[in-house]
Motif scaffolding. Structure first.
Motif, PDB file in Angstrom:
ATOM      1  N   GLU A   7       0.841  -1.197   0.000  1.00 20.01           N
ATOM      2  CA  GLU A   7       0.000   0.000   0.000  1.00 20.01           C
ATOM      3  C   GLU A   7       0.876   1.247   0.000  1.00 20.01           C
ATOM      4  O   GLU A   7       1.860   1.324   0.734  1.00 20.01           O
ATOM      5  N   ASN A   8       0.495   2.248  -0.805  1.00 18.92           N
ATOM      6  CA  ASN A   8       1.234   3.504  -0.865  1.00 18.92           C
ATOM      7  C   ASN A   8       0.250   4.662  -0.775  1.00 18.92           C
ATOM      8  O   ASN A   8      -0.234   5.168  -1.798  1.00 18.92           O
ATOM      9  N   PRO A  58       6.949   9.906   5.190  1.00 15.72           N
ATOM     10  CA  PRO A  58       6.984   9.088   3.963  1.00 15.72           C
ATOM     11  C   PRO A  58       8.332   8.427   3.698  1.00 15.72           C
ATOM     12  O   PRO A  58       8.398   7.245   3.343  1.00 15.72           O
ATOM     13  N   ALA A  62       9.432   4.277   3.698  1.00 16.20           N
ATOM     14  CA  ALA A  62      10.218   3.601   2.651  1.00 16.20           C
ATOM     15  C   ALA A  62      11.460   2.941   3.238  1.00 16.20           C
ATOM     16  O   ALA A  62      11.824   1.820   2.850  1.00 16.20           O
TER      17      ALA A  62
END
Length: 209
Positions: A7-8, A58, A62
């Motif tokens: 999911e992003n 964010p 990552a």
């Protein structure tokens, strides 16, 4: 909140989720299917980031995902004859401004005694304790709440130590097996549960009692 593997979330969604948590700083950490099992914990293998401002969340998400491909994770899998883990989900938590923090075991992980809880504490956040950089103070507390042993110089009050041991045992009851928890007490004195997982060292350790 949790961002599942693959999911992003877009910037707007992520901003709304952070606002729903409140606060200004966050913890960004992994929740992999391979992690925190009964036999293998993967403790410290995946990256965790603390005191992350909203603008950096964010990139930290990552980085947590990328850490699954690190050399240390590969070595851990080879040493324990485990398959290489899939991409982890990522947990984002509001950062607790901690007066004290640490770990606790609902059973003694060294002796195997299921009747004694062990609480380790340091001032501030528990990151250095969990990583092994520092040794915390240690309390041992029996199930009645009576203190079995305590340090001479204390980060915690006796009441705080008993409350942490009670929390660890509540996690044991909820999960059906002895638990290794991470906890923090904030500046107002409120106790927070940060994480709970099985005590992996007990699988071959009988209870001496």
């Amino acid at each position: 909140f949790v961002i599942v593997a693959g999911e992003n979330p877009d910037e707007k969604t992520l901003r709304e989720q952070l606002q729903s948590l409140g606060g200004e700083l966050y913890a960004v950490r992994s929740s992999a299917l391979a992690e925190d099992g009964v036999k293998h914990s993967f403790a410290g293998q995946f990256d965790t980031f603390l005191e992350v401002p909203a603008t950096n969340v964010p990139q930290r998400i990552a980085a947590v995902r990328d850490s699954v491909r690190s050399e240390r994770v590969l070595s851990y899998c080879q040493e324990n004859k485990l398959p290489f883990p899939a991409e982890p989900a990522v947990i984002v938590q509001r950062m607790i401004a901690a007066r004290s923090a640490g770990v606790a075991f609902s059973a003694d992980p060294v002796s195997g005694n299921r009747g004694i809880a062990v609480v380790s504490a340091v001032s501030g956040t528990g990151e250095k304790l969990v990583s092994g950089e520092v040794d915390g103070e240690t309390w041992k507390i029996i199930r009645s709440g009576e203190i079995f042993s305590q340090p001479e110089i204390k980060v915690l009050s006796a009441a705080d130590a008993v409350a942490v041991s009670t929390l660890a045992r509540s996690c044991e009851t909820a999960c059906g097996r002895p638990q290794d928890i991470e906890w923090a007490i904030d500046l107002s004195g409120k106790l927070w549960l940060l994480q709970s997982r099985p005590i992996t060292t007990l699988s071959l350790t009988p209870d001496p009692a």
